[in-house]
Design an enzyme around this catalytic site. Structure first.
Site, short mmCIF file in Angstrom:
data_model
loop_
_atom_site.label_atom_id
_atom_site.label_comp_id
_atom_site.label_asym_id
_atom_site.label_seq_id
_atom_site.Cartn_x
_atom_site.Cartn_y
_atom_site.Cartn_z
N GLY A 97 40.67 48.72 43.04
CA GLY A 97 41.73 48.09 44.00
C GLY A 97 41.25 48.01 45.30
O GLY A 97 41.56 46.92 46.23
N PHE A 98 40.07 48.62 45.88
CA PHE A 98 39.50 48.41 47.12
C PHE A 98 38.37 47.27 46.86
O PHE A 98 38.04 46.53 48.15
CB PHE A 98 38.52 49.72 47.38
N GLY A 99 37.96 46.90 45.72
CA GLY A 99 36.93 45.73 46.00
C GLY A 99 35.94 45.97 44.66
O GLY A 99 36.36 46.87 43.64
N ILE A 100 34.58 45.57 44.96
CA ILE A 100 33.90 45.90 43.85
C ILE A 100 32.61 46.45 44.39
O ILE A 100 32.14 46.45 45.82
CB ILE A 100 33.06 44.32 43.38
N GLY A 155 31.02 48.44 39.17
CA GLY A 155 32.46 48.87 39.05
C GLY A 155 33.55 48.23 39.91
O GLY A 155 32.93 47.61 41.13
N GLN A 156 34.72 48.35 39.83
CA GLN A 156 35.63 47.70 40.59
C GLN A 156 36.88 48.75 40.67
O GLN A 156 37.15 49.07 39.61
CB GLN A 156 36.02 46.28 40.53
N ASP A 191 42.05 62.94 47.31
CA ASP A 191 41.77 61.84 46.17
C ASP A 191 40.82 62.27 45.31
O ASP A 191 40.25 61.58 44.81
CB ASP A 191 42.00 60.41 46.80
#
Length: 856
Positions: A538-541, A535-536, A652
């Site tokens: 905004g932080f990366g993958i 999955g991915q 979050d």
């Protein structure tokens, strides 16, 4: 003429002064005794007169509840916007209408209603009726009767502090006054709007060692554990506050608990709630609201009385939570296999009396002391001898843990209601047969041999790794220099507060988990192959990988990610220290070149949102699984808020950050935005409120206020999503029908709550009808609505949530309308602020701007 005028003025002045004096003496409303009721005065409902304590903190008078318009005489905090009652005189004999008078009858205060009907009295049996008495509301909230000439506390004829209702105030005592046999204890309100006596009480028992019991209709529901000279062994949490001092007194006159405040600008009280929770609440001028500092029971699994039965102990860090003491085995294996430990355990080997010994159990809540014998004159060695010499003795411990331990407590019956803690607690020595002690010694010997063998093997491996590193260092010195340089940049990029935090904790433990080489990570993920992508955002993958024969999840932060060095270090520091079954476990990290990588345990079933909102996978999530996930997330949050090494606010929480293992056990993840709180810190404020729209509480989204209730709000939204299978589209919609809280509240208010249930759950009933329980569903909906109430102080704590989820008999409060009304109206009045967003967009929100950040 002048003489006549002077005589006239003098006569007029005299008449005015005389009239003023008469009014002062005989008109209660103008009496100078604002905190005192004289023997010739009275208080009435219609007169609207109240007594106000010196300092204007407390007020005494009549009040009416909103449920059935009954009238009561009580004391409350005078200057708080949210009226808080601390004492009620006639709680079980209310006035049915606005006719009531409180006045003296001899030395007694008597409350009468319509037709002069007796309602309540101080029932004072001592005192000289010929001596003048007064009633006075003191600065500490104590309402007393005394002789008018005696201000000494020892001379009080009667005081409200001797007859608590549901609240313990500073300087108020909870416990026994041995001279008179008076037992001061708390009794809950029936509900939040009815002050009559509820079903819960909190009493001190002094049969052997003093300990408090939380009772429900007279039956034990939770036990504090005995006083050990420092604290109650069953309440190991640190309750120390800089502005409060507490004291436990045990002597020939009294056995009592009390506390006092060192900062008078802060209010603190202990309250027994209608739900059966004992809570310490604090109010500060900066917060302007009551905030929960501590509550009991904390853990619904292990704090409930006799969860695990005789000779078994409860441990929240094991699964199942019930464990047999060394040398014991389950009484009913079938029941034990079903994770029901109430039957307890039995000995493997009968005691011989002559050759028995003891096994030491550390960090324990001592067993129920109703069958204990106490001798404070001997030490622990003499205590052991005494227990061995008594064939009926089953265990012993110190009565007082101070100064290395003094006094002796021995048990002669079954050991009941025991639990284990990670820290604190007390040593308990349990008697075992010689055969079981030999087995333990043999087992210990094998363990020692194994440890020695493994240590030798590890030393060899470390030597080989050292040689390998040394050779690689010679071959690629430049690469190592780059890695060192990047780590320096990482530490230089940290905020000063993070540096101080790390330094304070331990300068040698900046990571507290393995640093894994980039080469190993690249190999584990097959060079970050797209085939291994999980999955991915905004932080990366996130990639699936195989590291040292173990499946792992590799979170690779993109170079453009807004999770910077601070957030990365925050996540590393936090998760490395957290140990709970409902929190994701981190295995290592990699900081090399421009890479920032985290390695987690691999969880086979992805995230909760994949199941809830995916059409194909949602059919696999029946109600039994959803309720178990709800409970797991609640326990994980409770651990973060109260039981972990740090007090942590996640900030979050959403279905995408709740991962599921192969057994569908939920694990909270993604701590990049988490906030560490000090134990005495109630709330904080930020100018950069970062989170996911639809899960952010209003006070956080609009004003940047962070507290435990921030996470409670997010949890409430998730509960409603779990029940309905619908994603909350956020609180920014002008049309409330696009809003999940609006949808749920409408159905709840109209008595159609079960209509919101995910149709997938209902479709599964044909094959698994026993998994659907309408009462559980309705309870979850009600709890979810309680958690998303507008005002933070109205939302329950996670300890209350866990208690409500796990208890069948607990009365759950009625929720107020959710916050969508407020936010929807805000955007309706500000059309420029209203717009459509993607489901998982995260936002920085305040009263003036909305700035987009990458989704997390």
């Amino acid at each position: 003429m002048k003489c006549v005028r002077n005589i006239y003025y003098q006569s007029y002045t005299f008449s005015f002064v005389l009239a003023f004096v008469v009014l002062i003496l005989f008109h209660p409303a103008i009496s100078m005794h604002f905190n005192t009721l004289l023997s010739t005065e009275s208080l009435t409902i219609s007169g609207n007169r109240t007594l106000v304590s010196p300092g204007h903190v407390f007020e005494l008078g009549f009040f009416k509840n909103t449920l059935n318009s009954r009238w009561y005489l009580g004391i409350w905090y005078k200057n708080l916007s949210d009226r808080t009652y601390v004492w009620v005189a006639n709680r079980d004999s209310s006035l049915s209408n606005a006719i009531g008078t409180l006045k003296f009858s001899g030395s007694n205060l008597v409350l009468r209603g319509r037709s002069n009907k007796f309602v309540w009295s101080t029932n004072l049996t001592r005192g000289n009726e010929r001596s003048p008495v007064v009633a006075e509301l003191l600065a500490n909230g104590n309402f007393v009767i005394r002789y008018s000439y005696n201000n000494d506390a020892s001379g009080f004829l009667w005081q409200s502090f001797d007859f608590p209702t549901d609240t313990l105030l500073p300087e108020m005592k909870l416990g026994y006054y041995l001279k008179t046999g008076l037992n001061r204890f708390l009794t809950s309100w029936r509900n939040f709007d009815d002050p009559s006596s509820g079903e819960f009480s909190y009493k001190l028992e002094t049969r052997r060692l003093p300990e408090f019991y939380l009772l429900k209709n007279g039956s034990p529901g939770q036990r504090s554990g005995p006083w050990n000279g420092v604290q109650f062994s069953g309440i190991p949490e640190d309750q120390t506050l800089s502005y409060m001092v507490y004291n436990f007194t045990e002597n020939s006159e009294e056995v009592a608990y009390t506390f006092r405040m060192t900062d008078n600008s802060i209010y603190s009280r202990i309250q027994l709630s209608p739900e059966g929770l004992l809570e310490r609440l604090t109010w500060t001028p900066t917060s302007g609201t009551w905030n929960l500092f501590w509550s009991a029971p904390v853990d619904i699994q292990c704090d409930v009385y006799m969860t695990c039965g005789p000779y078994a102990y409860c441990d929240v860090n094991t699964s199942p939570v019930c464990n047999c003491i060394q040398g014991f085995m389950p009484f009913d294996m079938q029941q034990w296999a079903l994770r029901d430990g109430t039957g307890g355990c039995i000995r493997r080997t009968r005691l011989s009396c002559s050759s028995d010994g003891f096994t030491r159990m550390k960090n324990m809540k001592l067993p129920d002391t109703k069958m204990a014998i106490v001798d404070r004159s001997i030490d622990v060695k003499e205590c052991e001898k005494r227990c061995l010499s008594d064939c009926n003795c089953t265990a012993f411990a110190n009565a007082d843990i101070r100064n290395g331990g003094t006094g002796c407590v021995t048990w002669t019956g079954e050991l009941e209601d025991i639990r284990n803690y990670i820290g604190n607690g007390q040593d308990l020595y349990v008697r075992l047969a010689a055969a079981d002690l030999v087995k333990k010694r043999k087992a210990n010997g094998k363990i020692i041999s194994l440890i020695v063998g493994v240590s030798v093997l590890l030393l060899l491996i470390m030597f080989c790794l050292w040689k390998r590193k040394k050779n690689r260092a010679k071959a690629s010195a430049t690469s190592i220099d780059n890695q060192q340089r990047n780590q320096n940049v990482l530490m230089n990029g940290m905020t000063q507060s993070n540096k101080r935090q790390l330094s304070r904790e331990n300068k040698t433990e900046e990571f507290e988990l393995p640093l894994i080489e980039l080469e190993a990570v690249v190999k584990a993920t097959e060079n970050f192959s797209n085939c291994n992508e999980l999955g991915q955002g905004g932080f990366g993958i996130v990639y699936k990988g195989m590291l040292d024969g173990q499946e792992v999840a590799v979170k690779r932060l993109s170079k453009t990610s807004l999770q910077g060095i601070d957030e990365f270090m925050n996540e590393v520091r936090l998760i490395a220290r957290l140990q709970h079954i409902n929190l994701v476990r981190i295995l290592g990290c990699c900081i090399e070149a421009d890479e920032k990588i985290l390695i987690y345990e691999y969880l086979e079933n992805s995230s909760l949102d994949y199941f809830l909102f995916g059409k194909k996978r949602s059919s696999n999530l029946n109600w039994k699984d959803r309720f178990a996930i709800t409970n797991g997330v609640a326990r994980g949050l409770l651990y973060l808020h109260q039981d972990s090494r740090f007090r942590i606010i996640h900030r979050d929480l959403k279905p995408g950050n709740i991962l599921l293992d192969k057994y569908m056990i939920p694990k909270i993840s993604d701590f990049g935005m988490a906030r560490i709180f000090a134990r005495d810190e109630i709330q904080a404020r930020t100018d950069n409120a970062v989170g996911t729209y639809g899960y952010m509480s209003p006070e956080y989204a609009m004003d940047g206020v962070i507290s435990e209730k921030t996470d409670v709000f997010s949890f409430g939204v998730i509960v409603l999503e779990i029940v309905s299978g619908k994603r909350n589209r956020g609180f920014y919609q002008v049309n409330p029908e696009n809003n999940l809280p609006s949808y749920v509240w409408t159905h709840w208010a109209e008595g159609r709550a079960l209509e919101i249930v995910d149709p997938v759950i209902l479709d599964s009933l044909s094959s698994l009808p026993s998994t659907f329980k309408p009462k559980e569903v309705l309870k979850c909906i009600q709890i979810g609505l309680l958690c998303i109430q507008e005002r933070a102080e109205h939302r329950p704590t996670m300890s209350s949530v866990v208690w409500m989820l796990g208890s069948e008999a607990t009365e759950i409060p009625q929720p107020k309308p959710p916050v969508y009304c407020l936010i929807a109206s805000y955007y309706a009045n500000n059309p420029s602020s209203s717009r459509q967003f993607d489901d998982d967009e995260s936002w920085t929100v305040n009263k003036y701007t909305c700035s987009v950040i990458d989704a997390r």
